[in-house]
Scaffold this motif. Structure first.
Motif, PDB file in Angstrom:
ATOM      1  N   MET A 195       0.833  -1.205   0.000  1.00  0.00           N
ATOM      2  CA  MET A 195       0.000   0.000   0.000  1.00  0.00           C
ATOM      3  C   MET A 195       0.869   1.259   0.000  1.00  0.00           C
ATOM      4  O   MET A 195       0.567   2.230  -0.709  1.00  0.00           O
ATOM      5  CB  MET A 195      -0.909  -0.027   1.230  1.00  0.00           C
ATOM      6  N   LEU A 196       1.947   1.236   0.771  1.00  0.00           N
ATOM      7  CA  LEU A 196       2.863   2.381   0.756  1.00  0.00           C
ATOM      8  C   LEU A 196       3.476   2.535  -0.635  1.00  0.00           C
ATOM      9  O   LEU A 196       3.577   3.633  -1.179  1.00  0.00           O
ATOM     10  CB  LEU A 196       3.968   2.190   1.805  1.00  0.00           C
ATOM     11  N   VAL A 236       5.916   5.355  -2.199  1.00  0.00           N
ATOM     12  CA  VAL A 236       7.005   5.139  -1.242  1.00  0.00           C
ATOM     13  C   VAL A 236       7.919   4.047  -1.797  1.00  0.00           C
ATOM     14  O   VAL A 236       7.460   2.932  -2.079  1.00  0.00           O
ATOM     15  CB  VAL A 236       6.454   4.718   0.131  1.00  0.00           C
ATOM     16  N   ALA A 237       9.198   4.367  -1.961  1.00  0.00           N
ATOM     17  CA  ALA A 237      10.130   3.392  -2.528  1.00  0.00           C
ATOM     18  C   ALA A 237      10.413   2.271  -1.529  1.00  0.00           C
ATOM     19  O   ALA A 237      10.503   2.512  -0.325  1.00  0.00           O
ATOM     20  CB  ALA A 237      11.431   4.079  -2.917  1.00  0.00           C
ATOM     21  N   LEU A 238      10.538   1.042  -2.044  1.00  0.00           N
ATOM     22  CA  LEU A 238      10.828  -0.074  -1.132  1.00  0.00           C
ATOM     23  C   LEU A 238      12.179   0.131  -0.444  1.00  0.00           C
ATOM     24  O   LEU A 238      12.346  -0.269   0.712  1.00  0.00           O
ATOM     25  CB  LEU A 238      10.805  -1.398  -1.898  1.00  0.00           C
ATOM     26  N   LEU A 298       8.341   6.790   8.159  1.00  0.00           N
ATOM     27  CA  LEU A 298       7.721   6.866   6.838  1.00  0.00           C
ATOM     28  C   LEU A 298       6.368   6.134   6.839  1.00  0.00           C
ATOM     29  O   LEU A 298       5.381   6.600   6.260  1.00  0.00           O
ATOM     30  CB  LEU A 298       8.682   6.224   5.832  1.00  0.00           C
ATOM     31  N   PHE A 299       6.362   4.992   7.486  1.00  0.00           N
ATOM     32  CA  PHE A 299       5.135   4.214   7.647  1.00  0.00           C
ATOM     33  C   PHE A 299       4.095   5.060   8.397  1.00  0.00           C
ATOM     34  O   PHE A 299       2.941   5.196   7.967  1.00  0.00           O
ATOM     35  CB  PHE A 299       5.490   2.932   8.401  1.00  0.00           C
ATOM     36  N   LEU A 328      -3.213   6.066   4.642  1.00  0.00           N
ATOM     37  CA  LEU A 328      -3.532   5.296   3.427  1.00  0.00           C
ATOM     38  C   LEU A 328      -4.333   4.035   3.742  1.00  0.00           C
ATOM     39  O   LEU A 328      -5.022   3.496   2.880  1.00  0.00           O
ATOM     40  CB  LEU A 328      -2.250   4.901   2.681  1.00  0.00           C
ATOM     41  N   PHE A 329      -4.198   3.560   4.961  1.00  0.00           N
ATOM     42  CA  PHE A 329      -4.839   2.297   5.348  1.00  0.00           C
ATOM     43  C   PHE A 329      -6.253   2.484   5.889  1.00  0.00           C
ATOM     44  O   PHE A 329      -6.893   1.499   6.271  1.00  0.00           O
ATOM     45  CB  PHE A 329      -3.981   1.569   6.382  1.00  0.00           C
ATOM     46  N   ARG A 330      -6.717   3.722   5.922  1.00  0.00           N
ATOM     47  CA  ARG A 330      -8.060   3.954   6.467  1.00  0.00           C
ATOM     48  C   ARG A 330      -9.087   3.029   5.841  1.00  0.00           C
ATOM     49  O   ARG A 330      -9.202   2.959   4.610  1.00  0.00           O
ATOM     50  CB  ARG A 330      -8.469   5.406   6.192  1.00  0.00           C
TER      51      ARG A 330
END
Lengths: 473, 473, 473
Positions: C72-73, C78-80, C103-104, C110-112
């Protein structure tokens, strides 16, 4: 209008009946109800805003051009000629607009529960101030009230645009369009923001009956030798740049499937050669469209235009109707649509590019949870467009959220767009979307899955911020 | 029966728990609860009404013939022999009906939440006056009560028909059926209206193992040379006319797919020739069925019979069971089904014909919003049959409405039909459908999408008027 | 942590907001909330329980290994590397765990609404006692609290296992695994029940890039000549017996499709020969996997291991990501999956066998009502696994029940399994499943379709008894 049934727009319409959820939905909606309208994908006529001429009458504005409305009448036996729908040969049955409107009114019960009735009743009530239901007995009252209003300055296109609080609206044009209407709007000094979008289907689909002529014209308008593959691509680049200069921030692609391809230069040239020579088979045509999508993605990386893909429709399914009345007469039927294999060639090349955005739509709801949400919930370049066309209804919107949330979340979707040529219905359509999203969020809050402040932020994102971000507006 | 759990049929069953919606649902339901039953598509045995003999006992009436019931027992390890299900060789395990019923009772918990439990409990409670739940301890009480009642005059088929307030019921017969039972009913002077429907599958499907014999008999019964294509078609016309003379208003077609075809006369003759000679491949057989559907549509235009198409089932999936027990033992499994391409040949010919009606069913719910509602919401000849077979359950009915409403509205659907051979369950099935439609409408009213007077009209249309109109009853 | 938003786990979360249903759901849930956890299908590392070493820190425990979280990130740019995800070459960007956690935290919005947020908040709140929301400002507080706790004895794997009230947990191992960790657990005297499951995919899928080496090793470990078909089958039998001796009660098969085959001995030998020689085409590989499934079913009949089939995933869809980071990086995408034809060869042989059990999973929800529930509601050997992977979310669980109930009932499903490697989330996952099932049952009770005592029994069956019965635990 005594003796008629009352037309009301209840302030709680589309909210959950349960008192707890309804109260939450109301509070959420209060935060988004009056946000400006961002309409990044639609099909209004830029000429309306350029010329600002009054609309003719109720029938010509609301019935004749709206194939979502007359398809339902047709499905129950109302002849298109009885409504005065123009035929493909340019003729038209001699039908009084008043009489056509009466036929519509007599059959308005067919729309019970449909999104058309939501939108139309909103237009009738809020825009024209009507307070009785549309039915046989009120038909003339409706026709006269609407037609009369349309002659007044407040109902001219620009006045309505401002009244509707539209921050920006995108229209859709063919690469062959000189965009004179957009130029006229720009030059007029009017402050309304009306932009175009690049819809190259007429020069991309070899199966379109006018493709050879369109390709010819594409060459003339761009000065490129579009009968060679490199020239054809240069023509697109040139035309995209022109569209961007006229405000476009996106391209739009309506294909039968989501197929993409990544051919070698030599393969692409050979394929294009068959297309140009008019000897492409159906499979060649499919492959050509697929390859052009990937080329379009490559160009998007350079010019920054956001790419939209709307696949999965069988156009003009009704042969007899097509022959007599032509395209766009309500006989487009969705098809099962596959995305996972279809998009891989394009995604293998551009799926991880930070500068690339592809917004996907579908008419095949079974792909929401299975394919689309997992794809969008992984690829940084992919976003999901809202419930589209046949699914742009409260139930369809609800299914879209329910089926994309788990894997895609809210933030891989792009908020609402109305996708309509029915200008007057735009506020109604955005209002429905905002209400349904607030209702959906209210359920999450009531089930303690989200706090209300979070839901408020999501509601505002969906109604306003996400479309602006997604479409770079 | 002290110590047993109570069996009750709550007056609000299947209504939304929310007080506001429930109140609306109650009011809507009050308007439709007692409307006569119109059952235009079903599989009861006309012999019951012709002979009016008493049913044998609880097991023979409610368990042995109902593969929807014994399939669930079988799925949890109950052997068909233990229930006394007849085998295909005509033999049958020596099982006391009492013992089989006990086995059923012990496993009745398997049906929790299923439509079978809704229907059965309704039958137990309302028809037999039972007031304790069916379970191991009440098995004998049930068996004796039911079996005893069946010997009384009030439980004879005609008495039940009248008690159920059935206005008209259609059975389904093969073209080979002489319709003697229907003639006997007609000649008996009894006022109950029991009509037939023309189901030609046995003489249409070359893959049916008895096709050659059936075709032979079809020729004998009609006096046509059915081994020629024109003679075969004439035989259908003749037989359809006979069925219509015995009250039939519809034909019914159960095909593996929705494929239709529109072959030239020469192609059709050549194909039929292969079929007759027994050398048709699977693809030939599919094409033949497809072509016959289009021929049936042509005949419907002439004789006015309404056409029904039920595609998408893999029949007799369980090889071992089929070999031992034969057809219709609960091993029919739905298949993914495509409609848009499949129906085009037929629709290209007859889709716009005012005199033609095709009622479509599906076992593939993913087609509701994608294909079926858009098709029915456009073509004047197309209507949607209700949620069918595996989907004839509250959840399935709800999904049907939710997924067809936006594009199809209510008026391109044909209301409910029960599609059952379980005669006693007919009132229960119609009651469930009426309750679910009222619950669905109550939600629309509570969300202010429909006024209650409109919802009342729709509820009555769905329960009574639409099936009569659709089936010309 | 003043000024931060409160993190709460409401006791009524996931229950219906309607007061009547909520009250019923509460009562049902009270009966199942504290039942032991039965986890028959999962991917935790047995080494945790063998070694009982402390987990390293918040980032290494909760973020880096969980591709459902970092996908999701990644989908939002968001780069791995910015999260320190290991690359396939063994290297890893030099990222402080603290920084990755920040960063998380910054992107936790985003996880809402997603299941990840449900599970993570449950872990944060109940396991680590956190009472503010995870966001930028609370990132360090979170990191320090979690990392600190992990160093204490109560947060060692075995202590958590006991605290979680896990009655039994199954891990999943390749046939090549020597099961040393399981042996160590067994020999340690610790009472926790950790069993293995036989997952032979690495030696079954000829398209796996390491198949030749795996097959070689399979021969060495079993002492069989696995390059002959009989030897290959004997090796499976031997290895299955060893797994069973280490507690396994099931096998697990993750195939691209549900295809099964029933080849003759000669055909199977010829096919295996092509596989061994590395000349199998894609179609051969598909047929080989199909045949091995049927062989596995045959072995299950002998050794009693329950068979699980998880088909329908396109693994490692993102080419660039796969090349750089390897497998299992959140780029697995579901595919449309067919069951009716696919399973027939296997079911024709074993579908009616009393001693055989096959548990089916799907990522294609359109198969629930159309194919899976009708199959499971007929075949005694078939059972449905719960809503799986992308559908292991409240909405997905609800759709599973709504779409399987009518034809399959509750008793052809096997209750919940968590299918996770995120050990700390296991209680949260089972809690979500129990709440959703109780909510679903509460609706049935409120609609008077089930009595509350029946619903209570079903709730307990789903949470505890059915998984034990289905997996022979």
């Amino acid at each position: 209008m005594n003796g008629h049934s009352t037309l009301a727009l209840h302030e709680d319409r589309l909210f959950p009946p349960d008192a707890l959820q309804r109260a939450i939905a109301r509070r959420l909606y209060a935060q988004v109800a009056n946000l400006p309208i961002v309409s990044p994908h639609g099909h209004t006529d830029p000429g309306w805003f350029a010329g600002n001429a009054p609309f003719a009458n109720a029938t010509e504005l609301l019935l004749v051009p709206d194939h979502y409305v007359f398809r339902m009448l047709y499905s129950q036996g109302v002849a298109l000629d009885a409504l005065g729908i123009p035929r493909s040969d340019g003729t038209r049955a001699a039908v009084e607009p008043h009489a056509a409107w009466r036929l519509f009114a007599e059959n308005f019960h067919l729309f019970r529960g449909t999104p058309s009735s939501l939108w139309l009743n909103h237009v009738f009530h809020d825009i024209f101030g009507l307070r009785v239901r549309l039915e046989a007995g009120s038909a003339d009252h409706y026709y006269d009230r609407i037609t009369g209003a349309l002659q007044t300055p407040q109902f001219r296109p620009r006045a309505l645009f401002e009244r509707f609080n539209i921050e920006v609206i995108a229209t859709t044009e063919s690469p062959l369009d000189p965009l004179q209407q957009h130029a006229a709007i720009r030059d007029s000094g009017w402050s309304g923001r009306v932009i175009t979008a690049y819809r190259p289907d007429p020069v991309v689909d070899p199966e379109h009956e006018q493709f050879p002529e369109a390709l010819q014209r594409f060459g003339e308008i761009t000065g490129e030798d579009v009968h060679t593959w490199p020239g054809y691509l240069r023509a697109h680049r040139r035309r995209r740049a022109f569209f961007a200069s006229m405000g476009a921030t996106s391209t739009d692609h309506g294909h039968p499937s989501a197929a993409t391809a990544d051919l070698s230069e030599a393969q692409a040239r050979a394929l294009f050669d068959k297309v140009v020579r008019g000897v492409a088979t159906a499979a060649d045509a499919e492959l050509f469209r697929a390859q052009v999508l990937t080329e379009m993605a490559a160009m998007s990386l350079d010019d920054g235009l956001v790419m939209q893909l709307h696949p999965g429709c069988f156009r003009n399914h009704n042969l007899g109707l097509f022959e007599r009345y032509g395209r766009d007469k309500g006989a487009d039927i969705p098809l099962r649509t596959e995305y996972v294999h279809a998009l891989k060639p394009l995604l293998d090349r551009f799926g991880n590019e930070p500068g690339f955005k592809l917004i996907l739509f579908t008419l095949d709801e079974s792909a929401y949870s299975r394919e689309l949400a997992p794809l969008a919930g992984h690829y940084p370049s992919l976003f999901l467009g809202p419930a589209w066309w046949f699914h742009d209804a409260p139930e369809g919107m609800w299914r879209f959220r329910e089926q994309t949330l788990a894997s895609g979340g809210f933030y891989n979707t792009v908020g609402f767009n109305d996708d309509t040529r029915a200008f007057l219905s735009i506020p109604a359509r955005h209002d429905v979307a905002r209400r349904v999203d607030c209702a959906f969020l209210a359920k999450l809050v009531a089930e303690h899955r989200l706090d209300e402040d979070e839901a408020t932020e999501v509601a505002m994102d969906l109604a306003y911020r996400l479309p602006k971000r997604a479409y770079k507006l």
